[in-house]
Motif scaffolding. Sequence first.
Motif, PDB file in Angstrom:
ATOM      1  N   VAL A  33       0.858  -1.183   0.000  1.00  0.00           N
ATOM      2  CA  VAL A  33       0.000   0.000   0.000  1.00  0.00           C
ATOM      3  C   VAL A  33       0.894   1.232   0.000  1.00  0.00           C
ATOM      4  CG1 VAL A  33      -1.958  -1.107   1.118  1.00  0.00           C
ATOM      5  CG2 VAL A  33      -0.190  -0.064   2.521  1.00  0.00           C
ATOM      6  N   LYS A  34       0.427   2.268  -0.670  1.00  0.00           N
ATOM      7  CA  LYS A  34       1.244   3.480  -0.800  1.00  0.00           C
ATOM      8  C   LYS A  34       0.354   4.710  -0.782  1.00  0.00           C
ATOM      9  CE  LYS A  34       2.937   4.741  -4.800  1.00  0.00           C
ATOM     10  NZ  LYS A  34       3.750   4.807  -6.038  1.00  0.00           N
ATOM     11  N   ALA A  35       0.783   5.737  -0.076  1.00  0.00           N
ATOM     12  CA  ALA A  35       0.104   7.029  -0.059  1.00  0.00           C
ATOM     13  C   ALA A  35       1.058   8.079  -0.616  1.00  0.00           C
ATOM     14  CB  ALA A  35      -0.334   7.402   1.345  1.00  0.00           C
ATOM     15  N   SER A  36       0.567   8.897  -1.547  1.00  0.00           N
ATOM     16  CA  SER A  36       1.386   9.906  -2.218  1.00  0.00           C
ATOM     17  C   SER A  36       0.731  11.272  -2.081  1.00  0.00           C
ATOM     18  CB  SER A  36       1.555   9.572  -3.706  1.00  0.00           C
ATOM     19  OG  SER A  36       2.074   8.268  -3.888  1.00  0.00           O
ATOM     20  N   ILE A  37       1.551  12.294  -1.913  1.00  0.00           N
ATOM     21  CA  ILE A  37       1.066  13.669  -1.846  1.00  0.00           C
ATOM     22  C   ILE A  37       2.060  14.560  -2.572  1.00  0.00           C
ATOM     23  CG2 ILE A  37       2.141  14.016   0.427  1.00  0.00           C
ATOM     24  CD1 ILE A  37      -0.165  15.967   1.029  1.00  0.00           C
ATOM     25  N   GLY A  38       1.527  15.455  -3.431  1.00  0.00           N
ATOM     26  CA  GLY A  38       2.411  16.315  -4.207  1.00  0.00           C
ATOM     27  C   GLY A  38       1.631  17.340  -4.999  1.00  0.00           C
ATOM     28  N   GLY A  39       2.116  17.626  -6.211  1.00  0.00           N
ATOM     29  CA  GLY A  39       1.492  18.631  -7.059  1.00  0.00           C
ATOM     30  C   GLY A  39       1.349  18.141  -8.483  1.00  0.00           C
ATOM     31  N   ILE A  40       0.406  18.740  -9.237  1.00  0.00           N
ATOM     32  CA  ILE A  40       0.145  18.336 -10.617  1.00  0.00           C
ATOM     33  C   ILE A  40      -0.246  19.559 -11.432  1.00  0.00           C
ATOM     34  CG2 ILE A  40      -2.307  17.827 -10.192  1.00  0.00           C
ATOM     35  CD1 ILE A  40      -1.968  15.402 -12.089  1.00  0.00           C
ATOM     36  N   THR A  41       0.127  19.560 -12.706  1.00  0.00           N
ATOM     37  CA  THR A  41      -0.208  20.679 -13.585  1.00  0.00           C
ATOM     38  C   THR A  41      -1.691  20.645 -13.934  1.00  0.00           C
ATOM     39  OG1 THR A  41       0.407  19.329 -15.508  1.00  0.00           O
ATOM     40  CG2 THR A  41       2.088  20.789 -14.604  1.00  0.00           C
ATOM     41  N   GLY A 111      -7.639   8.715  -5.898  1.00  0.00           N
ATOM     42  CA  GLY A 111      -7.136   9.963  -5.326  1.00  0.00           C
ATOM     43  C   GLY A 111      -7.767  11.177  -5.976  1.00  0.00           C
ATOM     44  N   GLN A 112      -7.137  12.312  -5.746  1.00  0.00           N
ATOM     45  CA  GLN A 112      -7.612  13.578  -6.287  1.00  0.00           C
ATOM     46  C   GLN A 112      -6.493  14.209  -7.084  1.00  0.00           C
ATOM     47  OE1 GLN A 112      -8.952  16.490  -3.398  1.00  0.00           O
ATOM     48  NE2 GLN A 112     -10.693  17.037  -4.669  1.00  0.00           N
ATOM     49  N   GLY A 113      -6.811  14.647  -8.294  1.00  0.00           N
ATOM     50  CA  GLY A 113      -5.744  15.082  -9.176  1.00  0.00           C
ATOM     51  C   GLY A 113      -5.928  16.427  -9.828  1.00  0.00           C
ATOM     52  N   PRO A 114      -5.822  16.505 -11.162  1.00  0.00           N
ATOM     53  CA  PRO A 114      -5.698  17.801 -11.821  1.00  0.00           C
ATOM     54  C   PRO A 114      -6.972  18.634 -11.778  1.00  0.00           C
ATOM     55  CG  PRO A 114      -5.937  16.052 -13.436  1.00  0.00           C
ATOM     56  CD  PRO A 114      -5.769  15.381 -12.106  1.00  0.00           C
ATOM     57  N   GLU A 115      -6.762  19.932 -11.812  1.00  0.00           N
ATOM     58  CA  GLU A 115      -7.854  20.889 -11.933  1.00  0.00           C
ATOM     59  C   GLU A 115      -7.911  21.388 -13.381  1.00  0.00           C
ATOM     60  OE1 GLU A 115      -9.160  24.588  -9.267  1.00  0.00           O
ATOM     61  OE2 GLU A 115      -7.454  25.060 -10.553  1.00  0.00           O
ATOM     62  N   ALA A 116      -9.115  21.622 -13.862  1.00  0.00           N
ATOM     63  CA  ALA A 116      -9.309  22.229 -15.182  1.00  0.00           C
ATOM     64  C   ALA A 116     -10.148  23.491 -15.011  1.00  0.00           C
ATOM     65  CB  ALA A 116      -9.995  21.250 -16.132  1.00  0.00           C
ATOM     66  N   LYS A 117      -9.748  24.545 -15.707  1.00  0.00           N
ATOM     67  CA  LYS A 117     -10.427  25.830 -15.546  1.00  0.00           C
ATOM     68  C   LYS A 117     -10.501  26.541 -16.895  1.00  0.00           C
ATOM     69  CE  LYS A 117      -9.933  30.294 -13.169  1.00  0.00           C
ATOM     70  NZ  LYS A 117      -9.094  31.098 -12.249  1.00  0.00           N
ATOM     71  N   ALA A 118     -11.660  27.134 -17.171  1.00  0.00           N
ATOM     72  CA  ALA A 118     -11.836  27.908 -18.401  1.00  0.00           C
ATOM     73  C   ALA A 118     -12.684  29.133 -18.093  1.00  0.00           C
ATOM     74  CB  ALA A 118     -12.510  27.068 -19.482  1.00  0.00           C
ATOM     75  N   SER A 119     -12.321  30.265 -18.685  1.00  0.00           N
ATOM     76  CA  SER A 119     -13.086  31.502 -18.531  1.00  0.00           C
ATOM     77  C   SER A 119     -13.216  32.183 -19.883  1.00  0.00           C
ATOM     78  CB  SER A 119     -12.401  32.456 -17.541  1.00  0.00           C
ATOM     79  OG  SER A 119     -12.479  31.976 -16.223  1.00  0.00           O
ATOM     80  N   LYS A 120     -14.326  32.912 -20.065  1.00  0.00           N
ATOM     81  CA  LYS A 120     -14.500  33.729 -21.264  1.00  0.00           C
ATOM     82  C   LYS A 120     -15.117  35.051 -20.846  1.00  0.00           C
ATOM     83  CE  LYS A 120     -15.881  33.511 -26.097  1.00  0.00           C
ATOM     84  NZ  LYS A 120     -16.458  32.674 -27.185  1.00  0.00           N
ATOM     85  N   TYR A 121     -14.700  36.130 -21.541  1.00  0.00           N
ATOM     86  CA  TYR A 121     -15.089  37.478 -21.152  1.00  0.00           C
ATOM     87  C   TYR A 121     -15.709  38.204 -22.338  1.00  0.00           C
ATOM     88  CZ  TYR A 121     -11.508  36.291 -17.681  1.00  0.00           C
ATOM     89  OH  TYR A 121     -10.760  35.654 -16.735  1.00  0.00           O
ATOM     90  N   LYS A 284       2.071  16.781 -16.002  1.00  0.00           N
ATOM     91  CA  LYS A 284       3.253  16.515 -15.179  1.00  0.00           C
ATOM     92  C   LYS A 284       2.850  16.557 -13.712  1.00  0.00           C
ATOM     93  CE  LYS A 284       6.335  18.850 -18.461  1.00  0.00           C
ATOM     94  NZ  LYS A 284       7.299  19.977 -18.643  1.00  0.00           N
ATOM     95  N   SER A 285       3.377  15.636 -12.940  1.00  0.00           N
ATOM     96  CA  SER A 285       3.112  15.639 -11.498  1.00  0.00           C
ATOM     97  C   SER A 285       4.313  15.098 -10.757  1.00  0.00           C
ATOM     98  CB  SER A 285       1.861  14.795 -11.169  1.00  0.00           C
ATOM     99  OG  SER A 285       2.077  13.427 -11.473  1.00  0.00           O
ATOM    100  N   TRP A 286       4.384  15.448  -9.494  1.00  0.00           N
ATOM    101  CA  TRP A 286       5.437  14.936  -8.614  1.00  0.00           C
ATOM    102  C   TRP A 286       4.800  14.642  -7.265  1.00  0.00           C
ATOM    103  CZ3 TRP A 286       6.393  17.130  -3.939  1.00  0.00           C
ATOM    104  CH2 TRP A 286       5.848  18.404  -3.716  1.00  0.00           C
ATOM    105  N   ALA A 287       5.435  13.772  -6.496  1.00  0.00           N
ATOM    106  CA  ALA A 287       4.864  13.433  -5.189  1.00  0.00           C
ATOM    107  C   ALA A 287       5.914  12.787  -4.294  1.00  0.00           C
ATOM    108  CB  ALA A 287       3.675  12.482  -5.346  1.00  0.00           C
ATOM    109  N   LEU A 288       5.746  12.991  -3.008  1.00  0.00           N
ATOM    110  CA  LEU A 288       6.447  12.212  -1.990  1.00  0.00           C
ATOM    111  C   LEU A 288       5.515  11.079  -1.582  1.00  0.00           C
ATOM    112  CD1 LEU A 288       7.803  15.142   0.219  1.00  0.00           C
ATOM    113  CD2 LEU A 288       9.108  13.787  -1.426  1.00  0.00           C
ATOM    114  N   ASN A 289       6.071   9.896  -1.351  1.00  0.00           N
ATOM    115  CA  ASN A 289       5.197   8.780  -1.010  1.00  0.00           C
ATOM    116  C   ASN A 289       5.752   7.954   0.151  1.00  0.00           C
ATOM    117  OD1 ASN A 289       6.948   6.627  -2.164  1.00  0.00           O
ATOM    118  ND2 ASN A 289       6.403   7.575  -4.123  1.00  0.00           N
TER     119      ASN A 289
END
Length: 307
Positions: A33-41, A111-121, A284-289
């Motif tokens: 079993v493995k738990a990872s925490i980090g960041g993702i684009t 787990g929980q991963g990338p966010e997607a965001k779009a805006s129009k003006y 791209k993502s990185w994590a400590l596990n």
Amino acid sequence: MKAFIPCLFLLITGISFSQKNDSIKPKAIAFAVKASIGGITPNKIAFSDAGWDRLTPGFQVLDSFQVNPTGTDQFAGEPDDSYNVFSFSFLNNPKKQTGKNYRFSTTIHIGQGPEAKASKYWVRDNRTIIDTLSSGQTGTTYFVYGNRRQEIQKQYRIKSWMIGLGERFALRPGKIFQFETGLDVYMLLGKPSVQSATWESYIVEDINGSTYQSSTPQPVLNPSQTTNYAAKMSEGLLVSIPFDISFALSKNNPFFKRIRLGLEANYGMAFQFTKGKTSYTESKSWALNLRYEFYQFRRPFQSKSQK
């Protein structure tokens, strides 16, 4: 950090089982079993004009408005680049792979991963002449405009949950340092947030000098309005190649040699699916596990020959 709670529970639960097995007979590693925490684009996502209209039913942008590529974000906030994954790996043929310098495993991820965001003006300018100025030197006439500007923003934002399956290949299993790679495929699911905002501003334009005082009172502006909309679940896909380097906390201790700390980097492609359109981007993502490897449990109520 929530991802480490179930890992810690399984870790503590497995200690008593694993230590009993170790005292009887050394056994091959069976699962981990493995738990990872980090960041993702973030993921890219885009909508057509019809797509934006579907997202905001009942709110139409009039033809008199023009697209504003440099609009001000009324929903400004820090991007959520957090990446948290809990993994459960089944080691393939653990007895046959015992003592070898490689190991294959099949892994389930959640787990929980990338966010997607779009805006129009959009923007609409309503200019009126509020004063006329003449140059004392050249006699040139200048017009001063009062611009009552109306602006609209629509925003779509989603943070995805990830459910994935992967096939991993590890080098130097059981050694202090271990390298692991493979291929992971994740399904992305999430409930998006869809909002619209309208606001007005008043701007005095075409003034020579900063001391101009307009005799025309500023018009009363409509208050800004924000509307939230219900949205259906959004789907996506993430395909990535992991690169994981880890080290064991001990070389000989029967318990700590099965605890591994690692650093991983993942590289791949992410896809977001919307009606009539697929958006894709480099991921791209990185994590400590933190990982714990379990020996096979002894099954109760079996005869000695079956064990």
